[in-house]
Scaffold this motif. Structure first.
Motif, PDB file in Angstrom:
ATOM      1  N   VAL A 366       7.858 -18.618   0.472  1.00 43.92           N
ATOM      2  CA  VAL A 366       6.400 -18.521   0.480  1.00 43.92           C
ATOM      3  C   VAL A 366       5.976 -17.702   1.684  1.00 43.92           C
ATOM      4  N   ALA A 367       4.979 -16.823   1.500  1.00 41.08           N
ATOM      5  CA  ALA A 367       4.548 -15.958   2.602  1.00 41.08           C
ATOM      6  C   ALA A 367       3.050 -15.702   2.520  1.00 41.08           C
ATOM      7  N   PHE A 368       2.517 -15.258   3.636  1.00 43.26           N
ATOM      8  CA  PHE A 368       1.128 -14.794   3.718  1.00 43.26           C
ATOM      9  C   PHE A 368       1.188 -13.283   3.834  1.00 43.26           C
ATOM     10  N   CYS A 369       0.564 -12.569   2.895  1.00 41.38           N
ATOM     11  CA  CYS A 369       0.766 -11.124   2.751  1.00 41.38           C
ATOM     12  C   CYS A 369      -0.563 -10.383   2.677  1.00 41.38           C
ATOM     13  N   ASN A 370      -0.481  -9.082   2.907  1.00 38.74           N
ATOM     14  CA  ASN A 370      -1.572  -8.166   2.585  1.00 38.74           C
ATOM     15  C   ASN A 370      -1.267  -7.523   1.238  1.00 38.74           C
ATOM     16  N   LEU A 371      -2.272  -7.487   0.382  1.00 36.82           N
ATOM     17  CA  LEU A 371      -2.108  -7.052  -0.997  1.00 36.82           C
ATOM     18  C   LEU A 371      -3.072  -5.910  -1.281  1.00 36.82           C
ATOM     19  N   TYR A 372      -2.561  -4.820  -1.869  1.00 39.70           N
ATOM     20  CA  TYR A 372      -3.391  -3.663  -2.227  1.00 39.70           C
ATOM     21  C   TYR A 372      -3.380  -3.489  -3.740  1.00 39.70           C
ATOM     22  N   LEU A 373      -4.555  -3.297  -4.344  1.00 38.36           N
ATOM     23  CA  LEU A 373      -4.690  -3.042  -5.769  1.00 38.36           C
ATOM     24  C   LEU A 373      -5.171  -1.616  -6.002  1.00 38.36           C
ATOM     25  N   ASP A 374      -4.857  -1.070  -7.165  1.00 44.53           N
ATOM     26  CA  ASP A 374      -5.248   0.323  -7.430  1.00 44.53           C
ATOM     27  C   ASP A 374      -6.658   0.442  -8.001  1.00 44.53           C
ATOM     28  N   GLN A 375      -7.368  -0.679  -8.125  1.00 46.13           N
ATOM     29  CA  GLN A 375      -8.769  -0.638  -8.536  1.00 46.13           C
ATOM     30  C   GLN A 375      -9.469  -1.899  -8.050  1.00 46.13           C
ATOM     31  N   LEU A 376     -10.791  -1.828  -8.004  1.00 43.06           N
ATOM     32  CA  LEU A 376     -11.580  -2.964  -7.549  1.00 43.06           C
ATOM     33  C   LEU A 376     -11.556  -4.086  -8.583  1.00 43.06           C
ATOM     34  N   VAL A 377     -11.516  -5.332  -8.090  1.00 45.86           N
ATOM     35  CA  VAL A 377     -11.571  -6.491  -8.983  1.00 45.86           C
ATOM     36  C   VAL A 377     -12.559  -7.508  -8.421  1.00 45.86           C
ATOM     37  N   PRO A 378     -13.288  -8.217  -9.288  1.00 48.83           N
ATOM     38  CA  PRO A 378     -14.130  -9.321  -8.818  1.00 48.83           C
ATOM     39  C   PRO A 378     -13.252 -10.535  -8.540  1.00 48.83           C
TER      40      PRO A 378
END
Length: 604
Positions: A366-378
Motif C-alpha cells: 500500500v502506498a500514497f502516490c501522485n496520480l496523473y490522468l490524461d483528461q479531467l474527471v469529476p
C-alpha cells in the motif's frame, strides 16, 4: 440492510463463522443440511462432523484445500434485520478479493485465532478496512475452545487490536470471544465463558447503528447510460450517489460545467416528484447539453471538483511490480481514462503503519502516490463519496486489474496550467522543411545494430535534404538522463523522458530517429500514444542474443554473465519483442546498408 464482511488471516475461521450463523438461525432448508452433512464427510476437515465452512466455500479448489479463494456473498435475515455478508479469503495472494468485498461493506468482522493472535494478514486486512472507509469493526477472537476459554488471552488480543484500530482511525470496535465451530457466543451466550457479559455476534449485528449519511455534499449522480429510444426523448440514467433532486432543480454536467434544470425524474413505475441517494433513475433536462457515460450530474450550487492530478492511496494487486511512469487505464465508475503514477510519496508498513521510501510497489503493498490522468474527471475525496472517490487501475497490455485506490485530494497545480496558444504549429514547421515529420523508434538488444542502422538512415536522409535528429541511448545518458541507472524504474523514466523529447522534435517538423533498447512493450506503447496517427514507426532490429553477444565490442555481455553488471537486458532483465512493429530488420540475413534502405523505403 447491513452489509458486512468477514476477514482476517488464513484459517482463522471466517467461513465457519458464517456457516454457523446460517445454520443456527434456522435459515437452511432440509436438503441444504443433508447436502452439508454429505459434503462434510467427503470434503470436511472436522473428521466427519459438520464442517460449516462448506456452506460458503463452494469452489472445488476451496474444498480440496480447505481455504477460501473467492469472495462468497450470502443473504440472510432475522426478525430484526436483513444482512448481506461477504466471506473474504485470508491468503495474502487473494488480497484483491478481500478489497473487493470490503468496498461495499458497512462493517467488518475481523477474526483472530486465539492461539495465534494478531498476524500480518490481520493487520493488512484491517488497514484495507480503514482505507476503504469502514468505521465499524467486530473483532471475533475465535477458537477460544482451543485456548482453554482463557479470559486473559482474550483481553490481551482485544487490547492489542484496539491499539491498532486507534492507529488506523477505526473508531468503533467491539470485541467478542467466540468459538465458531462450537457455537459459543454466536447466537447465545456461552456457558464456557461466564466472564463475558457483552453482546453475542448476532445481537451485535442486529443492533449496531451505521451512519450512512456522511458529509452532506449535495446532489451527485454519475451517468451510466444515455437513454435515447427515439428522437423525442433523451435521458441520463444512473444511481444517485448522494443528495436529492426534484424537477426544476438546477444541475451542472461535469467535467464540461454546462448548466441546466431537471425536467423529469423518470422510472419504470412512472415519474417521481423527488429522488434521493440510492435510487436508480433517468433524468431529463430542460436544455440540450452535451453529457455522456462517465460524466457526473451535480447540484449547480455545490458542484464537485474537477481535476486531472491527484494524491491517492493505492493497493497494488499484481505480481508484476508497479513502476512509476508506466501508463495504465484508470476506471472510476463508468468512466475510463489514461493514467500514470508519477511519484510514490511513500509506502506503508502494515505492521507498524510507518511511512517508508519506495521506488516501486510489490504485490499487496500500500502506498500514497501522485496520480496523473490524461483528461479531467469529476471527483470527491473518498472520505466524502465512495462512488466518486474510488478507482481501479488496469494494465493496458493484459487488461488485468492491477490496483485499487482511493482519491484523497486534487493537486492544485493542475488547475493552474493551461495550453498556451501559438500561431506557428507543427504543420507550418513541416511545410517550410518540405517533409512529413516522423518518429522512427529503433528497438532491440544491446549490440543488435540499432545505432549503426539509425546512423546510416540519418545519413541517407541528410543526403536527400531532410531535417533530422538522432537520439541515441548512450548519448542521452551523458546529459538529459545522466541521473538514471538501469533498474526497471529508471528504464521506464528513461523512455518517458526521451519520448517526450521526441514528441517536441516531431512538433518542430523534424524526422527524429530514436535508438534505445526500450525493452518493455508498455513503454514503447506509451511513446507511440504521444504521436498522431502515422507519425510513430517502430523499427525492430531483430538480432538473436548469441549474435548480439558475439558483436559485443564493449564487453558488456561478458560482464553481465560474470555478475558484474546487474539488470542487463537479455541476461537478467527481460526484453519484450514488439508484437506489431512497422518494420522488422533481420540483421543476420542482410548488411546494415541494406537494412537502412528498408527503413528509407518505409518513409517513402
Amino acid at each position: 440492510m447491513l452489509r458486512f464482511i468477514t476477514c482476517g488471516s488464513v484459517d482463522d475461521g471466517k467461513s465457519t463463522l458464517i456457516g454457523r450463523l446460517l445454520h443456527d438461525t434456522k435459515l437452511l432448508l432440509d436438503d441444504q443440511i443433508a447436502t452439508l452433512e454429505a459434503d462434510s464427510k467427503r470434503h470436511g476437515t472436522q473428521h466427519g462432523e459438520i464442517d460449516f465452512a462448506l456452506l460458503v466455500d463452494g469452489l472445488a479448489a476451496e474444498r480440496e484445500q480447505g481455504i477460501t479463494i473467492d469472495v462468497a456473498y450470502r443473504f440472510f435475515d432475522t426478525d430484526k434485520r436483513k444482512f448481506i455478508v461477504a466471506d473474504c479469503p485470508g491468503h495474502e495472494q487473494y488480497t484483491r478479493n478481500m478489497a473487493t468485498g470490503a468496498s461495499t461493506a458497512d462493517l467488518a468482522v475481523v477474526l483472530v485465532d486465539a492461539r495465534k493472535g494478531l498476524l500480518t494478514q490481520t493487520r493488512r486486512h484491517s488497514y484495507i478496512v480503514s482505507l476503504l472507509g469502514i468505521r465499524h469493526v467486530l473483532l471475533a477472537v475465535n477458537k477460544m475452545d482451543l485456548a482453554g476459554y482463557a479470559q486473559p488471552r482474550f483481553e490481551e488480543i482485544a487490547e492489542g487490536y484496539r491499539a491498532l484500530a486507534a492507529q488506523l482511525g477505526i473508531d468503533n470496535v467491539t470485541c467478542i470471544p467466540v468459538s465458531a465451530l462450537q457455537g459459543d457466543n454466536i447466537l447465545a451466550h456461552s456457558t464456557a465463558m461466564p466472564w463475558y457479559a457483552g453482546a453475542t455476534v448476532l445481537e451485535h449485528l442486529e443492533g449496531v447503528e451505521i451512519d450512512r449519511a456522511g458529509k452532506d455534499i449535495g446532489f451527485r449522480m454519475p451517468v451510466q447510460w444515455v437513454s435515447r429510444p427515439d428522437q423525442n426523448f433523451r435521458g441520463f440514467a444512473g444511481t444517485i450517489s448522494s443528495g436529492s433532486i426534484t424537477p426544476g432543480s438546477q444541475v451542472m454536467a461535469l467535467p464540461s460545467g454546462r448548466r441546466s434544470a431537471i425536467a423529469r425524474i423518470v422510472t419504470a413505475d412512472g415519474d417521481l416528484a423527488e429522488a434521493s441517494a440510492g435510487q436508480a433513475v433517468t433524468l431529463t433536462l430542460a436544455d440540450e447539453i452535451d453529457a455522456s457515460r462517465g460524466d457526473t450530474l451535480a447540484a449547480a450550487s455545490t458542484p464537485c471538483e474537477v481535476s486531472d492530478q491527484f494524491a491517492a492511496h493505492l493497493l497494488w494487486l499484481d505480481d508484476q511490480r508497479l513502476l512509476p511512469g508506466r501508463p495504465y487505464w484508470l476506471k472510476m465508475g463508468s468512466r475510463t481514462v489514461g493514467a500514470t503514477i508519477t511519484e510514490i510519496k511513500h509506502k506503508i508498513d502494515v505492521n507498524t503503519q510507518e511511512e517508508l521510501a519506495a521506488k516501486h510497489l510489490e504485490l499487496n503493498e500500500v502506498a500514497f502516490c501522485n496520480l496523473y490522468l490524461d483528461q479531467l474527471v469529476p471527483f470527491e475525496s473518498y472520505d466524502h463519496s465512495r462512488e466518486l472517490g474510488a478507482f481501479i487501475l488496469i494494465d493496458r497490455q493484459s487488461n488485468a486489474t492491477v490496483a485499487a485506490g482511493t482519491l484523497s485530494f486534487a493537486l492544485r497545480r493542475a488547475g493552474n496550467i493551461h495550453w498556451q496558444h501559438v500561431d506557428v504549429d507543427k504543420g507550418a514547421r513541416a511545410l517550410i522543411k518540405a517533409q512529413k515529420p516522423r518518429c522512427l523508434w529503433f528497438t532491440g538488444l544491446s549490440g543488435s545494430g540499432k545505432s549503426t542502422i539509425a546512423n546510416l538512415v540519418e545519413k541517407q536522409l541528410l543526403s536527400r535534404a531532410r531535417h533530422t535528429y538522432l537520439l541515441d541511448g548512450d548519448n542521452v545518458r551523458h546529459g538529459l538522463n545522466k541521473d538514471l541507472g538501469f533498474t526497471d524504474e529508471d528504464r521506464v523514466e528513461n523512455i518517458r523522458r526521451v519520448a517526450e523529447v521526441a514528441k517536441l522534435m516531431v512538433d518542430a517538423g523534424l524526422i527524429v530517429l530514436v535508438s534505445f533498447i526500450s525493452p518493455f512493450r508498455a513503454e514503447r506503447q506509451m511513446a507511440r500514444s504521444l504521436f498522431d496517427e502515422g507519425e510513430f514507426l517502430e523499427v525492430f532490429v531483430d538480432t538473436p542474443l548469441e549474435v548480439a553477444e558475439r558483436r559485443d565490442v564493449k564487453g558488456l555481455y561478458a560482464k553481465a554473465r560474470a555478475g558484474q553488471l546487474r539488470n542487463f537486458t537479455g541476461i537478467d532483465s527481460p526484453y519484450e519483442p514488439p508484437l506489431s512493429a512497422e518494420v522488422v530488420l533481420q540483421t543476420a540475413d542482410e548488411s546494415a546498408e541494406q537494412l537502412a534502405g528498408h527503413v528509407i523505403d518505409l518513409l517513402g
